[in-house]
Design a protein around this motif. Structure first.
Motif, mmCIF file in Angstrom:
data_model
loop_
_atom_site.group_PDB
_atom_site.id
_atom_site.type_symbol
_atom_site.label_atom_id
_atom_site.label_comp_id
_atom_site.label_asym_id
_atom_site.label_seq_id
_atom_site.Cartn_x
_atom_site.Cartn_y
_atom_site.Cartn_z
ATOM 1 N N SER A 1 10.178 43.310 -5.145
ATOM 2 C CA SER A 1 10.608 41.909 -5.165
ATOM 3 C C SER A 1 11.563 41.636 -4.012
ATOM 4 O O SER A 1 12.303 42.524 -3.585
ATOM 5 C CB SER A 1 11.306 41.611 -6.496
ATOM 6 N N GLY A 2 11.537 40.382 -3.556
ATOM 7 C CA GLY A 2 12.514 39.943 -2.564
ATOM 8 C C GLY A 2 13.781 39.436 -3.225
ATOM 9 O O GLY A 2 14.686 38.967 -2.551
ATOM 10 N N ARG A 3 13.804 39.479 -4.582
ATOM 11 C CA ARG A 3 14.951 38.910 -5.303
ATOM 12 C C ARG A 3 15.565 39.909 -6.283
ATOM 13 O O ARG A 3 15.869 39.569 -7.422
ATOM 14 C CB ARG A 3 14.487 37.660 -6.063
ATOM 15 N N CYS B 1 -5.062 40.566 -4.985
ATOM 16 C CA CYS B 1 -5.451 39.243 -5.493
ATOM 17 C C CYS B 1 -4.759 38.091 -4.784
ATOM 18 O O CYS B 1 -5.087 36.946 -5.038
ATOM 19 C CB CYS B 1 -5.210 39.146 -6.994
ATOM 20 N N LEU C 1 -2.075 36.271 -1.375
ATOM 21 C CA LEU C 1 -1.761 36.187 0.052
ATOM 22 C C LEU C 1 -0.378 35.588 0.292
ATOM 23 O O LEU C 1 -0.162 34.848 1.248
ATOM 24 C CB LEU C 1 -2.843 35.383 0.794
ATOM 25 N N ALA D 1 8.547 39.189 -9.352
ATOM 26 C CA ALA D 1 9.250 38.132 -10.091
ATOM 27 C C ALA D 1 8.442 36.838 -10.167
ATOM 28 O O ALA D 1 8.819 35.904 -10.862
ATOM 29 C CB ALA D 1 10.610 37.859 -9.467
ATOM 30 N N VAL E 1 -9.861 40.830 -6.593
ATOM 31 C CA VAL E 1 -10.028 40.024 -7.809
ATOM 32 C C VAL E 1 -10.122 38.548 -7.411
ATOM 33 O O VAL E 1 -9.293 38.050 -6.658
ATOM 34 C CB VAL E 1 -8.856 40.248 -8.787
ATOM 35 N N SER F 1 -10.341 35.286 -9.592
ATOM 36 C CA SER F 1 -10.343 34.757 -10.963
ATOM 37 C C SER F 1 -11.130 33.458 -11.076
ATOM 38 O O SER F 1 -11.602 33.109 -12.149
ATOM 39 C CB SER F 1 -8.909 34.508 -11.420
ATOM 40 N N ARG G 1 11.449 44.026 -1.354
ATOM 41 C CA ARG G 1 10.288 43.481 -0.633
ATOM 42 C C ARG G 1 10.339 43.786 0.858
ATOM 43 O O ARG G 1 9.308 43.977 1.500
ATOM 44 C CB ARG G 1 10.250 41.966 -0.833
ATOM 45 N N GLY H 1 4.585 34.686 -10.821
ATOM 46 C CA GLY H 1 3.756 34.526 -12.014
ATOM 47 C C GLY H 1 2.821 35.699 -12.267
ATOM 48 O O GLY H 1 2.857 36.324 -13.340
ATOM 49 N N VAL H 2 1.959 36.020 -11.299
ATOM 50 C CA VAL H 2 1.034 37.151 -11.461
ATOM 51 C C VAL H 2 1.839 38.430 -11.671
ATOM 52 O O VAL H 2 1.560 39.237 -12.571
ATOM 53 C CB VAL H 2 0.107 37.303 -10.226
HETATM 54 P P1 NDP Z 1 4.231 32.970 -7.347
HETATM 55 O O1 NDP Z 1 4.774 32.102 -6.279
HETATM 56 O O2 NDP Z 1 4.659 32.754 -8.740
HETATM 57 O O3 NDP Z 1 4.555 34.493 -6.985
HETATM 58 C C1 NDP Z 1 4.403 34.992 -5.688
HETATM 59 C C2 NDP Z 1 5.540 35.945 -5.417
HETATM 60 O O4 NDP Z 1 5.281 36.638 -4.211
HETATM 61 C C3 NDP Z 1 6.879 35.263 -5.197
HETATM 62 O O5 NDP Z 1 7.514 34.903 -6.394
HETATM 63 C C4 NDP Z 1 7.626 36.365 -4.480
HETATM 64 O O6 NDP Z 1 8.039 37.311 -5.470
HETATM 65 C C5 NDP Z 1 6.517 37.019 -3.643
HETATM 66 N N1 NDP Z 1 6.537 36.554 -2.256
HETATM 67 C C6 NDP Z 1 6.784 35.315 -1.800
HETATM 68 N N2 NDP Z 1 6.715 35.287 -0.461
HETATM 69 C C7 NDP Z 1 6.436 36.548 -0.070
HETATM 70 C C8 NDP Z 1 6.280 37.172 1.190
HETATM 71 N N3 NDP Z 1 6.405 36.482 2.346
HETATM 72 N N4 NDP Z 1 6.007 38.489 1.228
HETATM 73 C C9 NDP Z 1 5.864 39.198 0.082
HETATM 74 N N5 NDP Z 1 6.021 38.668 -1.136
HETATM 75 C C10 NDP Z 1 6.305 37.358 -1.212
HETATM 76 O O7 NDP Z 1 2.641 32.907 -7.230
HETATM 77 P P2 NDP Z 1 1.554 33.528 -8.235
HETATM 78 O O8 NDP Z 1 2.094 34.744 -8.847
HETATM 79 O O9 NDP Z 1 1.017 32.461 -9.085
HETATM 80 O O10 NDP Z 1 0.417 33.911 -7.203
HETATM 81 C C11 NDP Z 1 0.615 35.023 -6.336
HETATM 82 C C12 NDP Z 1 -0.525 35.116 -5.329
HETATM 83 O O11 NDP Z 1 -1.724 35.400 -6.024
HETATM 84 C C13 NDP Z 1 -0.738 33.849 -4.524
HETATM 85 O O12 NDP Z 1 -1.071 34.192 -3.211
HETATM 86 C C14 NDP Z 1 -1.924 33.218 -5.227
HETATM 87 O O13 NDP Z 1 -2.664 32.392 -4.368
HETATM 88 C C15 NDP Z 1 -2.702 34.445 -5.658
HETATM 89 N N6 NDP Z 1 -3.572 34.208 -6.795
HETATM 90 C C16 NDP Z 1 -4.852 34.646 -6.681
HETATM 91 C C17 NDP Z 1 -5.726 34.502 -7.693
HETATM 92 C C18 NDP Z 1 -7.093 35.065 -7.557
HETATM 93 O O14 NDP Z 1 -7.971 34.722 -8.342
HETATM 94 N N7 NDP Z 1 -7.335 35.946 -6.612
HETATM 95 C C19 NDP Z 1 -5.345 33.785 -8.927
HETATM 96 C C20 NDP Z 1 -3.927 33.452 -9.006
HETATM 97 C C21 NDP Z 1 -3.092 33.643 -7.938
HETATM 98 P P3 NDP Z 1 9.380 38.177 -5.289
HETATM 99 O O15 NDP Z 1 10.475 37.198 -5.032
HETATM 100 O O16 NDP Z 1 9.504 38.908 -6.576
HETATM 101 O O17 NDP Z 1 9.134 39.092 -4.111
#
Ligand code: NDP
Length: 329
Positions: A179-181, A244, A246, A157, A269, A271, A200, A159-160
């Motif tokens: 997803s956690g949601r 990609c 953490l 849910a 990856v 980016s 999740r 961005g990525v």
């Molecule tokens: P978002 O915050 O939009 O999405 C991250 C999602 O991860 C959350 O919405 C949630 O989704 C899930 N999440 C949150 N906490 C936890 C947890 N403790 N355990 C498991 N899942 C969790 O961030 P982005 O999508 O923008 O970025 C995601 C990750 O990718 C980040 O770590 C970011 O740093 C990394 N990133 C890396 C890049 C690269 O070049 N390697 C470039 C862009 C981002 P849900 O509620 O659906 O579970």
């Protein structure tokens, strides 16, 4: 020009404010861009909330990406009036970023915006969406096809995750969205094309087995830590997992079993430092493989005054899809 500025005092206390700057305050650079939209990425959230040492020079205009139009250029490769997008290149970390009405950067950091995107859509995709596309390209280039079986996406849910789910589904892959949601965002994830939802708490559980029953042909992981370990453990023989992020943690409490007993490939990856060619290729693919209507459904729009709250929300995992910042308001 208005800018969201992060500052650090002599006691290393970090603060932020929306300030008025002039062009003379901008750093040196070949190209000045009228930024139309920036976004809030996870890394911006960490920087603005001062949760991780993302910022390396002070003061800093955060924002690891932006989309806008070129105002002036001393480079032959970029012309006044060009529509451009910038993702990464240490912008918003080492160099001033997108959360301001203007940015001054090096020409090679700019990617020409494909015709099919407005600057608003480009920002909505942002670094998160471009990274999701790079992840999908890695799966394809490592030979994973829709016939091989489902692909699991963690943080679906976010961005990525949202962009990865939408693109994979459009390409014909069966997508398992973790997803956690699920209660709040289950319908949203299905609307993006997910065929199965996985909680999740299951994928991210501590103490998973080194090898589990196989469930997917590949995965895209934004969480790291136990999530990535469990994803690897349940990947089909010769499957591919792309890491990609953490969001759960930087650690990887896994064993070598999936690699040596099932021939799994783990691909990383980054980016931020991708080549200009690969960036252009990823953006071109987004033009053909990301449904614009689904992209619209991912967007929350804010102004500079909403940045602080959005930064806290993204670090807490409360953002659905993508946040676009209209830097002019
Ligand atoms: P978002 O915050 O939009 O999405 C991250 C999602 O991860 C959350 O919405 C949630 O989704 C899930 N999440 C949150 N906490 C936890 C947890 N403790 N355990 C498991 N899942 C969790 O961030 P982005 O999508 O923008 O970025 C995601 C990750 O990718 C980040 O770590 C970011 O740093 C990394 N990133 C890396 C890049 C690269 O070049 N390697 C470039 C862009 C981002 P849900 O509620 O659906 O579970």
């Amino acid at each position: 020009m208005r800018a969201f500025l992060l500052s650090r005092d002599d006691e290393k206390v970090v603060s932020h404010a929306i300030v008025d700057l002039t062009d003379d305050d901008l750093p040196e650079g070949e190209v000045t861009v009228a930024v139309e939209y920036s976004t809030i990425n996870y890394k911006d959230g960490l920087a603005i909330t001062n949760t991780s040492p993302i910022v390396r020079t002070w003061p800093m205009v955060p924002g690891v990406d932006f989309a806008g139009t070129v105002l002036s250029s001393s480079s032959e490769d970029v012309s006044v009036g060009d529509r451009v997008v910038l993702n990464g290149w240490d912008v918003g970390e080492k160099y001033w970023g997108g959360l301001a009405e203007r940015a001054r950067v090096q020409a090679e950091w700019l990617t020409p915006l494909p015709e099919e995107f407005s600057t608003y859509q480009a920002a909505a995709i942002g670094t998160a969406g471009y990274t999701a596309m790079l992840c999908v390209m890695e799966l394809e280039e490592h030979g994973v096809t829709p016939d091989d079986g489902p692909i699991v996406v963690s943080g679906a849910a976010g961005g990525v995750g949202s962009v990865a789910v939408a693109v994979l589904a459009k390409l014909g892959y069966e997508v398992i969205a973790s997803s956690g949601r699920i209660d709040e965002e289950g319908d949203y994830l299905r609307s993006l094309g997910a065929t199965e939802l996985l909680d999740r708490s299951e994928l991210g559980a501590e103490g998973g087995r080194p090898l589990a029953s196989t469930r997917w042909a590949g995965g895209i992981d934004v969480a790291g830590s136990h999530t990535l370990a469990n994803m690897l453990a349940a990947t089909n023989p010769h499957g591919v997992v792309v890491a990609c992020g953490l969001a759960q943690g930087m650690d990887l409490p896994a064993s070598v079993a999936p690699f040596i007993l099932r021939g799994i490939t783990l691909v990383g990856v980054d980016s931020v430092h991708e080549t200009a060619e690969r960036r252009a290729a990823a953006w071109a693919r987004l033009g053909s493989d990301l449904d614009a209507t689904l992209l619209d459904s991912m967007i929350t729009e804010i102004g500079l005054d909403g940045v602080e709250a959005a930064a806290a929300d993204i670090v807490a995992g409360r953002i659905r899809g993508r946040v676009v910042v209209d830097v002019t308001r």
